[in-house]
Design an enzyme around this catalytic site. Sequence first.
Site, short mmCIF file in Angstrom:
data_model
loop_
_atom_site.label_atom_id
_atom_site.label_comp_id
_atom_site.label_asym_id
_atom_site.label_seq_id
_atom_site.Cartn_x
_atom_site.Cartn_y
_atom_site.Cartn_z
N ARG A 1 0.87 -1.19 0.00
CA ARG A 1 0.00 0.00 0.00
C ARG A 1 0.89 1.23 0.00
NH1 ARG A 1 -2.57 3.15 3.95
NH2 ARG A 1 -4.70 3.79 3.49
N SER B 1 -12.89 -3.26 0.15
CA SER B 1 -13.27 -2.69 1.44
C SER B 1 -14.75 -2.37 1.42
CB SER B 1 -12.51 -1.40 1.71
OG SER B 1 -11.13 -1.67 1.80
N LYS C 1 -4.97 5.69 8.87
CA LYS C 1 -5.71 6.16 7.68
C LYS C 1 -6.50 7.40 8.07
CE LYS C 1 -9.30 4.50 4.45
NZ LYS C 1 -8.88 4.85 3.11
#
Length: 217
Positions: free
Chosen positions: A46, A117, A146
Amino acid sequence: MSRYSKDWIREKLKVYFIMGSNNTNHEHEFVLTEALKGGVTIFQFREKGEGSYTGKEKIELARRWKEICHEYQVPFIINDDVDLAIEIDADGVHIGQEDESPTLVKKKIGDRMLGVSAHSIEEVKKAIAAGADYVGIGPIFPTNTKKDAKEVQGTKLIQELKERGIDIPIVGIGGITSQNAKKVMDAGGDGVAVISEISYGDSPFDRAKQLAENILV
Ligand code: TZP
Ligand code: MG
């Protein structure tokens, strides 16, 4: 169709480590290797946000990390970047609700693994209809990692999916540590996805090992 069976994916989701080069203060290859040695079962690349690699450097980093994961027989998943996944022949792609449509992504990646997600029953159903192999549910607990994460939801949605008999492999994400990971499993999750619990540990090896031990009890 996916090249992986549902049971195989459920097994692999158990200790799901996610990292980008800016998610640690250690040397990142060290963190990845130690985490794999400690018992991580699947890895997601990521690479986003401040100071992250782009272009050729991102491609080379992904290629290198894929090789490392494969030395430990750990599948290598790429967040968002479908073209990169195809270019380096990753094992799968993980997308969010704001990314390209899962139907389109599935078409592009063929029989590679697709993770989506989701934050509601409707989003999970849509992901299944589009051919998702697993869903990521969260944030389960508060997270600092996040910045644009949705509202904390605890394990409610995971429990609801189980109660309704919605049969897709599930991984919980957001603020998960080795102390609270068991709650996610008890609610019906197949695994836990973490960034900081492993990436910021003094010993990523110990953190991964502890996490694996705590969810397997
Ligand atoms: N999606 C929902 S929460 C989150 C992502 C990527 C961040 C998880 O990071 P941490 O450090 O495990 O809370
Ligand atoms: Mg995304």
